[in-house]
Design a protein around this motif. Structure first.
Motif, PDB file in Angstrom:
ATOM      1  N   ARG A 157       0.831  -1.202   0.000  1.00 55.89           N
ATOM      2  CA  ARG A 157       0.000   0.000   0.000  1.00 55.89           C
ATOM      3  C   ARG A 157       0.868   1.256   0.000  1.00 55.89           C
ATOM      4  O   ARG A 157       0.569   2.239  -0.689  1.00 55.89           O
ATOM      5  CB  ARG A 157      -0.908   0.017   1.231  1.00 55.89           C
ATOM      6  N   SER A 160       2.545   1.629  -3.485  1.00 56.39           N
ATOM      7  CA  SER A 160       1.633   2.053  -4.558  1.00 56.39           C
ATOM      8  C   SER A 160       0.311   2.506  -3.934  1.00 56.39           C
ATOM      9  O   SER A 160      -0.677   1.756  -3.927  1.00 56.39           O
ATOM     10  CB  SER A 160       1.391   0.903  -5.545  1.00 56.39           C
ATOM     11  N   ASP A 163      -3.060   1.977  -5.728  1.00 52.95           N
ATOM     12  CA  ASP A 163      -3.545   0.614  -5.973  1.00 52.95           C
ATOM     13  C   ASP A 163      -3.787  -0.090  -4.643  1.00 52.95           C
ATOM     14  O   ASP A 163      -2.881  -0.693  -4.070  1.00 52.95           O
ATOM     15  CB  ASP A 163      -2.526  -0.164  -6.803  1.00 52.95           C
ATOM     16  N   SER A 164      -5.021   0.003  -4.125  1.00 54.41           N
ATOM     17  CA  SER A 164      -5.359  -0.689  -2.881  1.00 54.41           C
ATOM     18  C   SER A 164      -5.966  -2.057  -3.141  1.00 54.41           C
ATOM     19  O   SER A 164      -5.984  -2.921  -2.260  1.00 54.41           O
ATOM     20  CB  SER A 164      -6.346   0.149  -2.062  1.00 54.41           C
ATOM     21  N   SER A 166      -5.037  -4.549  -5.321  1.00 57.88           N
ATOM     22  CA  SER A 166      -4.125  -5.685  -5.497  1.00 57.88           C
ATOM     23  C   SER A 166      -3.645  -6.265  -4.168  1.00 57.88           C
ATOM     24  O   SER A 166      -3.736  -7.483  -3.954  1.00 57.88           O
ATOM     25  CB  SER A 166      -2.935  -5.271  -6.365  1.00 57.88           C
TER      26      SER A 166
END
Length: 385
Positions: A157, A160, A163-164, A166
């Motif tokens: 987290r 990135s 992007d939560s 994935s």
């Protein structure tokens, strides 16, 4: 009727002390579990005799302390039971219901009952079983694998922030969405405010709850102080009998904890002691989870041979204050939220499969995983607030 003036200070204090001892015992068992894993690692790596002896001594010391803690917990539960019986001294149990203030709601949770007559129809035997809603099944402690997985989630987290999905998918698939949501909350970085600022997560290892490993067991709570069986025939009450005091924490599973096993495996009984109520009727009666009705318990002129039209088993815990009861129920619901799951069913949701409609649940659990995604859950909470 006026509210009965009942001094609950002593029993409230005993319950608070039990909760502290229980948490300390969980930490002690987690420390023992970690020491045992370290000993196993040293043996596999071929460590020298002195190092092994030190590790063995540490495991033995921690095991002895854990056994003592387990015995102390049982004593504290017995103390709570004794205080409850003192509150009842020289009082009719029915009058104790007056200790409840009508200004506060009473929460009634379901139980299952089983009944049978003996062969001569001289006894009506009533067994009571807590419903699943009473059960504490969720382990508040995390295994080393769970801690690593939760820390990996937060590392991704931070790396990135946009992007939560994935990292959440990677965590929720092996552990299930309910447990995964708990892992995320239990291993929150101490520098969470820096998320999105090109930082790396920092974890407070000492604050992470550790699993007690094989010490886990299922228990029931939020039960009445005692149950009462009420029976009717022809619209007239012919039976009212109270059971004995029910434990604050009732074992709901056999005991397979190797730490508490006797030296002789043949002498091991997983249903001994406070767990005997699960398999033995007399023990269940002594534990307040069974009520035996005889002719002496019926109104004059009534016999068991005539049977009953209706039987109700009910109870309340008059030893709880509104504040302690609210905390207990909140703890219970929190446990279910991260165990088997907890949710409100929307009005009109079909609960059974029929020829024209399907029950309102997702077979693959996809909607549950989406709802428990920490990012989505936080947005929903803010919208509701």
């Amino acid at each position: 009727m006026p509210v009965l003036d009942l001094n609950r200070e002593a029993i409230a204090g005993a319950r608070a002390e039990y909760a502290r001892s229980r948490d300390a015992q969980r930490r002690a068992r987690a420390e023992l579990d970690a020491a045992q894993r370290e000993l196993d690692r040293l043996r596999r790596s071929g460590a020298d005799e002195r190092t092994l002896a030190q590790a063995v001594s540490r495991v033995e010391d921690l095991a002895s302390a854990a056994r003592g803690g387990d015995a102390a917990l049982r004593e504290r539960l017995q103390s709570i039971r004794g205080l409850s019986e003192q509150l009842l001294a020289q009082r009719d149990p029915a009058l104790m219901v007056q200790a409840l203030d009508a200004a506060h709601p009473v929460l009634l949770l379901p139980v299952a009952i089983q009944t049978r007559y003996d062969d001569a129809t001289t006894r009506l035997m009533i067994r009571i079983y807590p419903d699943v809603v009473h059960a504490f099944q969720h382990d508040p402690g995390l295994t080393p694998q769970e801690i690593a997985a939760a820390q990996r989630y937060w590392t991704q987290r931070f790396a990135s922030p946009a992007d939560s999905a994935s990292p959440w998918t990677e965590l929720s698939r092996p552990y299930g969405p309910m447990r995964a949501a708990y892992l995320v909350r239990a291993v929150v970085p101490s520098n969470l405010a820096a998320l999105g600022a090109e930082a790396v997560p920092v974890f407070d290892e000492a604050a992470i709850p550790r699993s007690a490993g094989e010490a886990r067991e299922q228990t029931a709570a939020a039960l009445p102080d005692r149950f009462v069986a009420v029976g009717w025939r022809g619209g007239v009450e012919v039976l009212r009998k109270w059971g004995r005091v029910v434990a604050d924490v009732l074992p709901m599973s056999p005991l397979f904890d190797p730490l508490l096993a006797p030296p002789d495996p043949e002498a091991w009984d997983p249903f001994a002691g406070e767990r005997a109520w699960l398999v033995d009727y007399d023990a269940a009666e002594a534990a307040g989870m069974a009520i035996t009705v005889t002719a002496a318990d019926l109104t004059p002129g009534t016999t068991l041979m005539q049977g009953l039209d209706r039987l109700v088993v009910i109870g309340v815990d008059w030893t709880q204050t509104p504040e302690t009861a609210a905390a207990l129920v909140a703890d219970l619901l929190h446990n279910h939220e991260h165990g088997q799951g907890l949710a409100f069913v929307a009005q009109g949701t079909p609960t059974n499969n029929t020829g024209s409609a399907r029950a309102g649940f997702a077979a693959d659990g996809g909607d549950l995983a989406a709802a428990l995604d920490p990012v989505a859950a936080q947005a929903q909470a803010e919208a509701a607030a």
